[in-house]
Scaffold this motif. Structure first.
Motif, PDB file in Angstrom:
ATOM      1  N   MET A 150      23.699  44.335  42.191  1.00 21.92           N
ATOM      2  CA  MET A 150      24.074  42.976  41.943  1.00 21.92           C
ATOM      3  C   MET A 150      25.849  43.396  42.445  1.00 21.92           C
ATOM      4  SD  MET A 150      24.583  38.874  40.519  1.00 21.92           S
ATOM      5  CE  MET A 150      23.047  39.135  41.018  1.00 21.92           C
ATOM      6  N   VAL A 151      26.434  43.037  43.178  1.00 21.47           N
ATOM      7  CA  VAL A 151      27.870  43.857  42.951  1.00 21.47           C
ATOM      8  C   VAL A 151      29.382  42.141  42.445  1.00 21.47           C
ATOM      9  CG1 VAL A 151      30.171  43.328  44.645  1.00 21.47           C
ATOM     10  CG2 VAL A 151      28.157  44.325  45.793  1.00 21.47           C
ATOM     11  N   MET A 152      29.909  42.975  41.631  1.00 21.76           N
ATOM     12  CA  MET A 152      30.680  41.971  41.049  1.00 21.76           C
ATOM     13  C   MET A 152      31.901  41.610  42.020  1.00 21.76           C
ATOM     14  SD  MET A 152      31.825  45.317  37.416  1.00 21.76           S
ATOM     15  CE  MET A 152      32.710  43.794  36.991  1.00 21.76           C
ATOM     16  N   PRO A 153      31.751  40.604  41.377  1.00 20.92           N
ATOM     17  CA  PRO A 153      33.068  39.049  41.856  1.00 20.92           C
ATOM     18  C   PRO A 153      34.285  39.980  41.263  1.00 20.92           C
ATOM     19  CG  PRO A 153      31.843  37.862  40.454  1.00 20.92           C
ATOM     20  CD  PRO A 153      30.999  39.123  40.475  1.00 20.92           C
ATOM     21  N   SER A 154      35.469  38.657  42.542  1.00 18.65           N
ATOM     22  CA  SER A 154      37.241  39.135  42.123  1.00 18.65           C
ATOM     23  C   SER A 154      37.140  38.469  40.667  1.00 18.65           C
ATOM     24  CB  SER A 154      37.378  38.499  43.615  1.00 18.65           C
ATOM     25  OG  SER A 154      38.939  39.231  42.740  1.00 18.65           O
ATOM     26  N   TRP A 155      38.246  39.720  40.205  1.00 21.58           N
ATOM     27  CA  TRP A 155      38.757  38.228  38.802  1.00 21.58           C
ATOM     28  C   TRP A 155      39.149  37.013  39.217  1.00 21.58           C
ATOM     29  CZ3 TRP A 155      43.787  38.462  36.941  1.00 21.58           C
ATOM     30  CH2 TRP A 155      44.520  39.219  37.428  1.00 21.58           C
ATOM     31  N   GLU A 198      49.952  38.103  26.022  1.00 23.98           N
ATOM     32  CA  GLU A 198      50.853  38.469  27.339  1.00 23.98           C
ATOM     33  C   GLU A 198      50.370  38.965  28.603  1.00 23.98           C
ATOM     34  OE1 GLU A 198      54.694  37.456  28.550  1.00 23.98           O
ATOM     35  OE2 GLU A 198      54.594  36.903  26.743  1.00 23.98           O
ATOM     36  N   ASP A 199      49.832  40.209  28.397  1.00 24.10           N
ATOM     37  CA  ASP A 199      49.206  40.960  29.492  1.00 24.10           C
ATOM     38  C   ASP A 199      47.907  40.101  30.100  1.00 24.10           C
ATOM     39  OD1 ASP A 199      50.568  43.083  29.586  1.00 24.10           O
ATOM     40  OD2 ASP A 199      49.090  44.197  28.529  1.00 24.10           O
ATOM     41  N   VAL A 200      47.730  38.835  28.775  1.00 28.58           N
ATOM     42  CA  VAL A 200      46.498  38.118  29.454  1.00 28.58           C
ATOM     43  C   VAL A 200      47.184  36.644  30.185  1.00 28.58           C
ATOM     44  CG1 VAL A 200      44.828  35.735  28.163  1.00 28.58           C
ATOM     45  CG2 VAL A 200      44.905  38.626  27.684  1.00 28.58           C
ATOM     46  N   LYS A 201      47.832  36.192  29.593  1.00 29.01           N
ATOM     47  CA  LYS A 201      48.664  35.252  30.219  1.00 29.01           C
ATOM     48  C   LYS A 201      49.185  35.602  31.318  1.00 29.01           C
ATOM     49  CE  LYS A 201      53.498  32.295  29.235  1.00 29.01           C
ATOM     50  NZ  LYS A 201      54.348  32.532  27.656  1.00 29.01           N
ATOM     51  N   PRO A 228      39.391  31.859  41.876  1.00 30.73           N
ATOM     52  CA  PRO A 228      39.439  30.373  41.568  1.00 30.73           C
ATOM     53  C   PRO A 228      37.751  29.570  41.721  1.00 30.73           C
ATOM     54  CG  PRO A 228      40.168  30.369  43.624  1.00 30.73           C
ATOM     55  CD  PRO A 228      39.981  32.062  43.619  1.00 30.73           C
ATOM     56  N   LYS A 229      37.333  29.806  41.760  1.00 27.04           N
ATOM     57  CA  LYS A 229      35.406  29.379  41.789  1.00 27.04           C
ATOM     58  C   LYS A 229      35.038  29.563  40.421  1.00 27.04           C
ATOM     59  CE  LYS A 229      35.518  28.718  46.406  1.00 27.04           C
ATOM     60  NZ  LYS A 229      34.365  29.539  48.141  1.00 27.04           N
ATOM     61  N   LEU A 230      35.542  30.568  40.025  1.00 26.62           N
ATOM     62  CA  LEU A 230      34.928  31.073  38.258  1.00 26.62           C
ATOM     63  C   LEU A 230      35.728  30.629  37.359  1.00 26.62           C
ATOM     64  CD1 LEU A 230      34.076  35.039  39.412  1.00 26.62           C
ATOM     65  CD2 LEU A 230      32.732  33.340  39.323  1.00 26.62           C
ATOM     66  N   GLY A 231      34.684  30.419  36.360  1.00 25.46           N
ATOM     67  CA  GLY A 231      35.734  29.366  34.686  1.00 25.46           C
ATOM     68  C   GLY A 231      36.378  30.979  34.600  1.00 25.46           C
ATOM     69  N   THR A 232      37.275  30.712  33.569  1.00 24.55           N
ATOM     70  CA  THR A 232      38.068  31.372  32.669  1.00 24.55           C
ATOM     71  C   THR A 232      37.705  32.448  32.389  1.00 24.55           C
ATOM     72  OG1 THR A 232      39.594  29.374  32.684  1.00 24.55           O
ATOM     73  CG2 THR A 232      40.440  31.607  32.036  1.00 24.55           C
ATOM     74  N   MET A 233      36.449  32.373  31.438  1.00 28.38           N
ATOM     75  CA  MET A 233      35.196  32.803  31.121  1.00 28.38           C
ATOM     76  C   MET A 233      35.014  34.495  31.679  1.00 28.38           C
ATOM     77  SD  MET A 233      32.782  33.265  27.734  1.00 28.38           S
ATOM     78  CE  MET A 233      31.802  32.378  28.870  1.00 28.38           C
ATOM     79  N   ALA A 251      36.222  37.676  31.958  1.00 24.61           N
ATOM     80  CA  ALA A 251      34.859  39.436  31.361  1.00 24.61           C
ATOM     81  C   ALA A 251      35.591  40.321  32.772  1.00 24.61           C
ATOM     82  CB  ALA A 251      34.017  38.773  31.662  1.00 24.61           C
ATOM     83  N   LEU A 252      35.565  39.683  34.169  1.00 24.41           N
ATOM     84  CA  LEU A 252      36.276  40.809  34.794  1.00 24.41           C
ATOM     85  C   LEU A 252      37.184  41.701  35.155  1.00 24.41           C
ATOM     86  CD1 LEU A 252      34.134  37.763  37.743  1.00 24.41           C
ATOM     87  CD2 LEU A 252      33.769  40.339  37.129  1.00 24.41           C
ATOM     88  N   TRP A 253      38.301  40.851  34.815  1.00 19.97           N
ATOM     89  CA  TRP A 253      39.549  41.759  34.462  1.00 19.97           C
ATOM     90  C   TRP A 253      39.437  42.514  33.210  1.00 19.97           C
ATOM     91  CZ3 TRP A 253      43.001  40.693  30.067  1.00 19.97           C
ATOM     92  CH2 TRP A 253      43.958  41.586  29.939  1.00 19.97           C
ATOM     93  N   LEU A 254      39.071  42.015  32.253  1.00 21.48           N
ATOM     94  CA  LEU A 254      38.296  43.534  31.087  1.00 21.48           C
ATOM     95  C   LEU A 254      37.540  44.659  32.256  1.00 21.48           C
ATOM     96  CD1 LEU A 254      38.152  41.243  27.979  1.00 21.48           C
ATOM     97  CD2 LEU A 254      39.289  42.642  28.613  1.00 21.48           C
ATOM     98  N   ALA A 255      36.984  44.474  32.942  1.00 19.04           N
ATOM     99  CA  ALA A 255      35.896  45.193  32.653  1.00 19.04           C
ATOM    100  C   ALA A 255      36.598  46.370  34.306  1.00 19.04           C
ATOM    101  CB  ALA A 255      34.551  44.900  34.179  1.00 19.04           C
TER     102      ALA A 255
END
Length: 227
Positions: free
Chosen positions: A1-6, A34-37, A9-14, A18-22
């Motif tokens: 399955m192709v990972m969606p983009s982090w 600060e990076d998260v912010k 905006p249609k995805l929830g924050t969690m 997760a996608l941002w971390l990965a």
């Protein structure tokens, strides 16, 4: 399955976190609040959503688990459930009734079952007082299945023990191999829910926790005199 983009905006924050971390941070890398912010501007609960990933098997360490981290740093150690996939983001139930909480604390003696500290006691070398709460422990049963059980732990051990699995089946097998003397000794400790350490054992435990420079001085102090 192709990972969606982090950034979707249609995805929830969690899911986005997760996608941002990965895909951006990467396993083994360090990031800050600060990076998260900066990654999620205008989202006040973004850092909390990152923490929520731990409930789905994601290992994200702070300086409590990794002494090499600064107070505002976290390390993305290991990816857990792909929460962006359908059905994977359902958060495990965390509700514990007050009656159940009091029952667990009472049975566990109102102290941390991992380190033994009592509520209000100060951790050695700090000014931080212990708080005792209820932690969930995954227990692997003799048949290989896993259950989640409740145990009293302090705020430090509760954080450091996330993701730990207790192998009950292994312990029961080891119990079967104990000698009669070992069974009698352990049974006494279990009945009292306390082990009384000898002076030498207590001294050894303190010695093991010393820095090497101090251990060397203690070794010299206890060495038998030359004949």
């Amino acid at each position: 399955m192709v990972m969606p983009s982090w950034t979707d905006p249609k995805l929830g924050t969690m899911k986005r976190a997760a996608l941002w971390l990965a895909t951006v941070v990467g396993e083994g890398s360090v990031f800050t609040k600060e990076d998260v912010k900066n990654a999620f501007p205008g989202i006040s609960q973004a850092d909390r959503r990152v923490r929520d990933l731990r409930d789905h098997g994601w290992q994200i360490d702070t300086n409590r688990e990794d002494a090499g981290l600064g107070p505002h740093e976290q390390r993305f150690v290991k990816q857990g459930e792909p929460v962006w996939e359908p059905g994977k983001a359902t958060r495990p139930s965390t509700s514990i009734t007050q009656t159940r909480r009091r029952e667990v604390l009472s049975k566990d003696g109102h102290f941390c079952r991992s380190c033994g500290i009592a509520p209000g006691e100060v951790y050695a070398g700090t000014y931080e007082s212990a708080q005792i709460d209820i932690a969930r422990r995954v227990v692997r049963q003799p048949d290989g299945s896993e259950t989640t059980e409740l145990v009293a732990e302090c705020n430090r051990c509760r954080v450091g023990g996330r993701g730990t699995v207790t192998d009950l089946g292994s312990m029961l097998k080891r119990a079967a191999g104990l000698s009669g003397l070992e069974r009698k000794m352990l049974s006494g400790w279990m009945e009292r829910d306390r082990r009384d350490f000898s002076v030498a054992e207590a001294f050894w435990a303190e010695y093991r926790a010393l820095p090497e420079e101090s251990r060397a001085k203690v070794r010299e102090a206890v060495s038998p005199p030359a004949e």
